[in-house]
Design a protein around this motif. Structure first.
Motif, mmCIF file in Angstrom:
data_model
loop_
_atom_site.group_PDB
_atom_site.id
_atom_site.type_symbol
_atom_site.label_atom_id
_atom_site.label_comp_id
_atom_site.label_asym_id
_atom_site.label_seq_id
_atom_site.Cartn_x
_atom_site.Cartn_y
_atom_site.Cartn_z
ATOM 1 N N THR A 16 0.858 -1.178 0.000
ATOM 2 C CA THR A 16 0.000 0.000 0.000
ATOM 3 C C THR A 16 0.894 1.228 0.000
ATOM 4 O O THR A 16 1.821 1.338 0.789
ATOM 5 C CB THR A 16 -0.907 0.021 1.254
ATOM 6 N N TYR A 17 0.616 2.136 -0.921
ATOM 7 C CA TYR A 17 1.381 3.365 -1.071
ATOM 8 C C TYR A 17 0.476 4.553 -0.764
ATOM 9 O O TYR A 17 -0.743 4.453 -0.873
ATOM 10 C CB TYR A 17 1.904 3.495 -2.508
ATOM 11 N N GLY A 18 1.094 5.672 -0.431
ATOM 12 C CA GLY A 18 0.328 6.876 -0.174
ATOM 13 C C GLY A 18 0.995 8.085 -0.795
ATOM 14 O O GLY A 18 2.228 8.164 -0.843
ATOM 15 N N VAL A 19 0.178 8.996 -1.309
ATOM 16 C CA VAL A 19 0.677 10.277 -1.812
ATOM 17 C C VAL A 19 -0.161 11.383 -1.183
ATOM 18 O O VAL A 19 -1.346 11.189 -0.889
ATOM 19 C CB VAL A 19 0.630 10.374 -3.356
ATOM 20 N N ASP A 20 0.466 12.515 -0.982
ATOM 21 C CA ASP A 20 -0.202 13.672 -0.389
ATOM 22 C C ASP A 20 -1.398 14.057 -1.253
ATOM 23 O O ASP A 20 -1.265 14.226 -2.469
ATOM 24 C CB ASP A 20 0.793 14.832 -0.296
ATOM 25 N N ILE A 21 -2.550 14.193 -0.625
ATOM 26 C CA ILE A 21 -3.780 14.480 -1.370
ATOM 27 C C ILE A 21 -3.690 15.800 -2.129
ATOM 28 O O ILE A 21 -4.325 15.970 -3.171
ATOM 29 C CB ILE A 21 -5.024 14.451 -0.450
ATOM 30 N N SER A 22 -2.870 16.740 -1.652
ATOM 31 C CA SER A 22 -2.756 18.031 -2.330
ATOM 32 C C SER A 22 -2.116 17.893 -3.711
ATOM 33 O O SER A 22 -2.244 18.786 -4.543
ATOM 34 C CB SER A 22 -1.964 19.024 -1.475
ATOM 35 N N GLN A 23 -1.422 16.776 -3.959
ATOM 36 C CA GLN A 23 -0.791 16.555 -5.263
ATOM 37 C C GLN A 23 -1.696 15.763 -6.216
ATOM 38 O O GLN A 23 -1.363 15.596 -7.379
ATOM 39 C CB GLN A 23 0.529 15.809 -5.093
ATOM 40 N N VAL A 24 -2.832 15.274 -5.708
ATOM 41 C CA VAL A 24 -3.730 14.466 -6.527
ATOM 42 C C VAL A 24 -4.816 15.360 -7.117
ATOM 43 O O VAL A 24 -5.557 16.017 -6.393
ATOM 44 C CB VAL A 24 -4.367 13.337 -5.686
ATOM 45 N N GLU A 25 -4.887 15.379 -8.458
ATOM 46 C CA GLU A 25 -5.937 16.152 -9.128
ATOM 47 C C GLU A 25 -7.236 15.364 -9.163
ATOM 48 O O GLU A 25 -8.298 15.879 -8.880
ATOM 49 C CB GLU A 25 -5.523 16.485 -10.567
ATOM 50 N N GLU A 26 -7.125 14.110 -9.578
ATOM 51 C CA GLU A 26 -8.304 13.264 -9.638
ATOM 52 C C GLU A 26 -7.910 11.815 -9.834
ATOM 53 O O GLU A 26 -6.763 11.506 -10.118
ATOM 54 C CB GLU A 26 -9.271 13.709 -10.741
ATOM 55 N N ILE A 27 -8.898 10.948 -9.674
ATOM 56 C CA ILE A 27 -8.712 9.507 -9.853
ATOM 57 C C ILE A 27 -9.738 9.073 -10.884
ATOM 58 O O ILE A 27 -10.930 9.349 -10.727
ATOM 59 C CB ILE A 27 -8.923 8.762 -8.519
ATOM 60 N N ILE A 28 -9.258 8.434 -11.953
ATOM 61 C CA ILE A 28 -10.164 8.041 -13.034
ATOM 62 C C ILE A 28 -10.003 6.557 -13.354
ATOM 63 O O ILE A 28 -8.981 5.954 -13.038
ATOM 64 C CB ILE A 28 -9.925 8.889 -14.310
ATOM 65 N N ARG A 29 -11.026 6.007 -13.990
ATOM 66 C CA ARG A 29 -10.936 4.618 -14.460
ATOM 67 C C ARG A 29 -9.928 4.553 -15.602
ATOM 68 O O ARG A 29 -9.703 5.543 -16.299
ATOM 69 C CB ARG A 29 -12.300 4.140 -14.968
ATOM 70 N N LEU A 30 -9.366 3.370 -15.783
ATOM 71 C CA LEU A 30 -8.445 3.163 -16.892
ATOM 72 C C LEU A 30 -9.194 3.431 -18.192
ATOM 73 O O LEU A 30 -10.345 3.039 -18.344
ATOM 74 C CB LEU A 30 -7.925 1.726 -16.853
ATOM 75 N N GLN A 31 -8.554 4.131 -19.107
ATOM 76 C CA GLN A 31 -9.162 4.442 -20.393
ATOM 77 C C GLN A 31 -8.151 4.200 -21.495
ATOM 78 O O GLN A 31 -6.980 3.968 -21.210
ATOM 79 C CB GLN A 31 -9.672 5.875 -20.397
ATOM 80 N N PRO A 32 -8.593 4.247 -22.745
ATOM 81 C CA PRO A 32 -7.647 4.003 -23.844
ATOM 82 C C PRO A 32 -6.473 4.994 -23.789
ATOM 83 O O PRO A 32 -6.664 6.189 -23.573
ATOM 84 C CB PRO A 32 -8.484 4.218 -25.100
ATOM 85 N N ILE A 33 -5.278 4.441 -23.958
ATOM 86 C CA ILE A 33 -4.049 5.239 -23.885
ATOM 87 C C ILE A 33 -3.394 5.226 -25.264
ATOM 88 O O ILE A 33 -3.236 4.164 -25.866
ATOM 89 C CB ILE A 33 -3.102 4.663 -22.820
ATOM 90 N N THR A 34 -3.036 6.398 -25.757
ATOM 91 C CA THR A 34 -2.350 6.508 -27.039
ATOM 92 C C THR A 34 -0.861 6.300 -26.816
ATOM 93 O O THR A 34 -0.234 7.030 -26.050
ATOM 94 C CB THR A 34 -2.596 7.905 -27.661
ATOM 95 N N ARG A 35 -0.315 5.279 -27.454
ATOM 96 C CA ARG A 35 1.116 4.968 -27.320
ATOM 97 C C ARG A 35 1.937 6.050 -28.009
ATOM 98 O O ARG A 35 1.513 6.612 -29.023
ATOM 99 C CB ARG A 35 1.435 3.618 -27.962
ATOM 100 N N VAL A 36 3.115 6.321 -27.476
ATOM 101 C CA VAL A 36 4.003 7.324 -28.043
ATOM 102 C C VAL A 36 5.324 6.639 -28.383
ATOM 103 O O VAL A 36 6.006 6.136 -27.481
ATOM 104 C CB VAL A 36 4.235 8.494 -27.060
ATOM 105 N N PRO A 37 5.690 6.594 -29.660
ATOM 106 C CA PRO A 37 6.946 5.941 -30.054
ATOM 107 C C PRO A 37 8.149 6.603 -29.391
ATOM 108 O O PRO A 37 8.195 7.822 -29.230
ATOM 109 C CB PRO A 37 7.006 6.144 -31.573
ATOM 110 N N GLY A 38 9.096 5.784 -28.972
ATOM 111 C CA GLY A 38 10.338 6.307 -28.399
ATOM 112 C C GLY A 38 10.250 6.725 -26.946
ATOM 113 O O GLY A 38 11.224 7.217 -26.386
ATOM 114 N N ALA A 39 9.088 6.533 -26.307
ATOM 115 C CA ALA A 39 8.944 6.913 -24.895
ATOM 116 C C ALA A 39 9.657 5.875 -24.025
ATOM 117 O O ALA A 39 9.813 4.720 -24.427
ATOM 118 C CB ALA A 39 7.468 6.981 -24.524
ATOM 119 N N PRO A 40 10.087 6.275 -22.817
ATOM 120 C CA PRO A 40 10.685 5.289 -21.900
ATOM 121 C C PRO A 40 9.717 4.134 -21.668
ATOM 122 O O PRO A 40 8.498 4.308 -21.790
ATOM 123 C CB PRO A 40 10.901 6.092 -20.605
#
Length: 171
Positions: A16-40
């Motif tokens: 279980t991990y935690g992050v400061d709520i002030s840094q969280v904009e929102e939480i969303i369901r997984l959605q289609p992600i556009t791949r980017v060539p050459g990304a790490p």
């Protein structure tokens, strides 16, 4: 009086991990992600979130954890990692909780599942330990630059596509 922190708690594997709520904009369901060539390799790609291009990273890959199938609980936690807004894929989001300064210890050698450079501390809760992430250190300066460039290129492509579509409508 000890300070209290409000955190968003989420799961990655057994931890279980935690992050400061002030840094969280929102939480969303997984959605289609556009791949980017050459990304790490830990960068899944980008999403369009209400007209904003958001790079998405897979925290499992970032922390060198074994891959896992996506489930109905898989979420994207959208956070501020200055200068970027980034989506982090996590196995599940548990809860928002408060933890006092007294319940937090410095990271120790006990935590070996991820590199300790990302860890601010360990929160001791009644029934579990909570690994507190330092979002500023989850990405290196170079990686933040790559994400920024990637985002700008995708925004530029979107604008060019919009101009082309407008030109086709006029004809």
């Amino acid at each position: 009086m000890p300070r209290e922190f409000q955190l968003v708690a989420f799961q990655l594997g057994e931890e279980t991990y935690g992050v400061d709520i002030s840094q969280v904009e929102e939480i969303i369901r997984l959605q289609p992600i556009t791949r980017v060539p050459g990304a790490p390799d830990f960068v899944e790609g980008v999403i369009n979130l209400r007209g904003r291009v958001i790079p998405v990273i897979d925290l499992r890959k970032r922390f060198h954890l074994p891959p896992r199938e996506e489930t109905k609980n898989t979420r994207i936690v959208v956070v501020e990692v200055p200068p970027n807004t980034v989506g982090m894929i996590v196995d599940a989001v548990d809860e928002v909780l408060r933890i006092s300064e007294e319940q937090i210890e410095a990271p120790s050698l006990i935590i070996s599942s991820i590199d300790t450079e990302y860890i601010k501390g360990v929160g001791k809760l009644e029934d579990k330990l909570l690994i507190l992430l330092d979002l500023a250190k989850v990405l290196t300066k170079e990686e933040k630059g790559i994400l920024q460039t990637m985002k700008e290129e995708m925004e530029k492509e979107e604008k060019e596509e919009e101009k082309e579509e407008e030109g086709e409508k006029e004809n």
